[in-house]
Enzyme design. Structure first.
Site, short mmCIF file in Angstrom:
data_model
loop_
_atom_site.label_atom_id
_atom_site.label_comp_id
_atom_site.label_asym_id
_atom_site.label_seq_id
_atom_site.Cartn_x
_atom_site.Cartn_y
_atom_site.Cartn_z
N ASP A 125 -4.55 5.49 6.19
CA ASP A 125 -5.11 6.72 6.72
C ASP A 125 -6.13 6.32 7.82
O ASP A 125 -5.73 6.03 8.93
CB ASP A 125 -5.76 7.43 5.52
CG ASP A 125 -6.08 8.87 5.78
OD1 ASP A 125 -6.24 9.25 6.94
OD2 ASP A 125 -6.19 9.65 4.81
N PHE A 150 -1.71 16.82 3.75
CA PHE A 150 -2.22 16.37 2.46
C PHE A 150 -1.02 16.07 1.55
O PHE A 150 -0.41 16.98 1.01
CB PHE A 150 -3.12 17.44 1.84
CG PHE A 150 -4.02 16.89 0.77
CD1 PHE A 150 -3.56 16.02 -0.20
CD2 PHE A 150 -5.37 17.25 0.75
CE1 PHE A 150 -4.40 15.51 -1.18
CE2 PHE A 150 -6.22 16.75 -0.22
CZ PHE A 150 -5.74 15.87 -1.19
N ARG A 169 0.52 12.04 -9.41
CA ARG A 169 1.04 10.71 -9.09
C ARG A 169 2.46 10.52 -9.61
O ARG A 169 3.21 9.71 -9.09
CB ARG A 169 0.14 9.62 -9.71
CG ARG A 169 -1.26 9.54 -9.12
CD ARG A 169 -1.92 8.24 -9.58
NE ARG A 169 -3.36 8.21 -9.36
CZ ARG A 169 -3.97 7.81 -8.26
NH1 ARG A 169 -3.24 7.43 -7.22
NH2 ARG A 169 -5.27 7.80 -8.16
N GLU A 207 0.83 -1.20 0.00
CA GLU A 207 0.00 0.00 0.00
C GLU A 207 0.87 1.25 0.00
O GLU A 207 2.01 1.23 0.46
CB GLU A 207 -0.90 0.01 1.24
CG GLU A 207 -2.31 -0.47 0.98
CD GLU A 207 -3.13 0.46 0.09
OE1 GLU A 207 -2.60 1.43 -0.49
OE2 GLU A 207 -4.33 0.19 -0.03
N ASP A 208 0.29 2.34 -0.50
CA ASP A 208 1.02 3.60 -0.47
C ASP A 208 0.80 4.33 0.86
O ASP A 208 1.74 4.89 1.42
CB ASP A 208 0.62 4.51 -1.64
CG ASP A 208 -0.89 4.68 -1.76
OD1 ASP A 208 -1.63 3.81 -1.27
OD2 ASP A 208 -1.34 5.69 -2.33
C1 PRP Z 1 -5.79 5.21 -0.77
C2 PRP Z 1 -4.71 4.24 -0.35
C3 PRP Z 1 -5.44 3.22 0.45
C4 PRP Z 1 -6.55 4.04 1.08
C5 PRP Z 1 -6.15 4.39 2.46
O1 PRP Z 1 -6.39 4.75 -1.93
O2 PRP Z 1 -4.05 3.67 -1.45
O3 PRP Z 1 -5.97 2.20 -0.35
O4 PRP Z 1 -6.72 5.22 0.31
O5 PRP Z 1 -7.16 5.12 3.10
P1 PRP Z 1 -7.90 4.56 4.37
O6 PRP Z 1 -6.87 4.05 5.32
O7 PRP Z 1 -8.62 5.79 4.89
O8 PRP Z 1 -8.87 3.50 3.96
P2 PRP Z 1 -7.44 5.59 -2.80
O9 PRP Z 1 -8.82 5.13 -2.45
O10 PRP Z 1 -7.15 7.05 -2.66
O11 PRP Z 1 -7.17 5.08 -4.29
P3 PRP Z 1 -5.86 5.27 -5.22
O12 PRP Z 1 -4.78 4.42 -4.60
O13 PRP Z 1 -6.30 4.75 -6.55
O14 PRP Z 1 -5.49 6.72 -5.25
#
Ligand code: PRP
Length: 180
Positions: free
Chosen positions: A104, A153, A166, A100-101
């Site tokens: 949150d 952010f 990105r 994961e990136d």
């Molecule tokens: C981001 C990230 C996680 C998630 C984390 O993805 O990659 O999957 O949000 O947030 P959380 O802990 O509040 O659930 P996003 O839905 O933004 O999709 P993306 O990776 O395509 O930008």
């Protein structure tokens, strides 16, 4: 490298990221020594981290991709996980590493972990580039974290705002004027 005009400041430089990713790859090589994990890229944000991480790993591994989004309904943790692209690998009996990136609220990973555990992997670990523990709404601790960050952010190195930024090679803090 000169920073993008919409970036307030660079939180993690290319060099800092590269050092962190390399150290993480070494830890994971030790963990998976003698095994062949399936390393899962959770689209789209983790693409950069995923690509850099696996190319620094010496372990024999396979890769797969998944696209999910966590829908909030009232309390976000009760919302459903929508899978728009599932794995093509049968993970039963496999060692699975989710990449994961950012973590949150923790909702996405909490649900994804539950879902994948139902498929009976031999092991299931999460590695994240960034963790914002202050924002957590559910108990979700990744096994491996490269950088714990403040609640800012952040964009770049895979992370977006409205699908943009990105491709920045560093993690930066977005100027408030861009989203306010
Ligand atoms: C981001 C990230 C996680 C998630 C984390 O993805 O990659 O999957 O949000 O947030 P959380 O802990 O509040 O659930 P996003 O839905 O933004 O999709 P993306 O990776 O395509 O930008």
């Amino acid at each position: 490298m000169e920073k993008h005009a919409d970036v307030e400041y660079v939180m993690l430089s290319e060099e800092q990221i590269a050092t962190g990713v390399k150290a993480m790859a070494e830890r994971l090589d030790k963990l998976y020594d003698g095994r062949t994990p399936v390393v899962v890229c959770v689209l789209k944000g983790s693409v950069m981290f995923f690509a850099d991480l696996i190319r620094n790993m010496k372990t024999t591994l396979t890769i797969d991709f998944m696209s999910v989004s966590s829908y909030g309904s009232g309390t976000k943790s009760s919302g459903e996980l929508k899978i728009s692209k599932d794995l093509s690998t049968n993970i039963e009996g496999r060692d699975v590493l989710i990449v994961e990136d950012i973590i949150d609220s923790g909702n996405t990973l909490y649900k994804l972990k539950k879902l994948l555990n139902e498929r009976k992997p031999a092991s299931l670990n999460i590695v994240t580039l960034l963790d914002k523990p202050e924002r957590r709404e559910v108990p979700m601790e990744p096994e491996y974290t490269c950088f714990v960050i403040e609640d800012e952010f952040v964009i770049g190195y895979g992370l977006d705002y409205d699908e943009r930024y990105r491709n920045l090679p560093y993690v930066g803090v977005l100027k408030r004027s861009v989203y306010e």
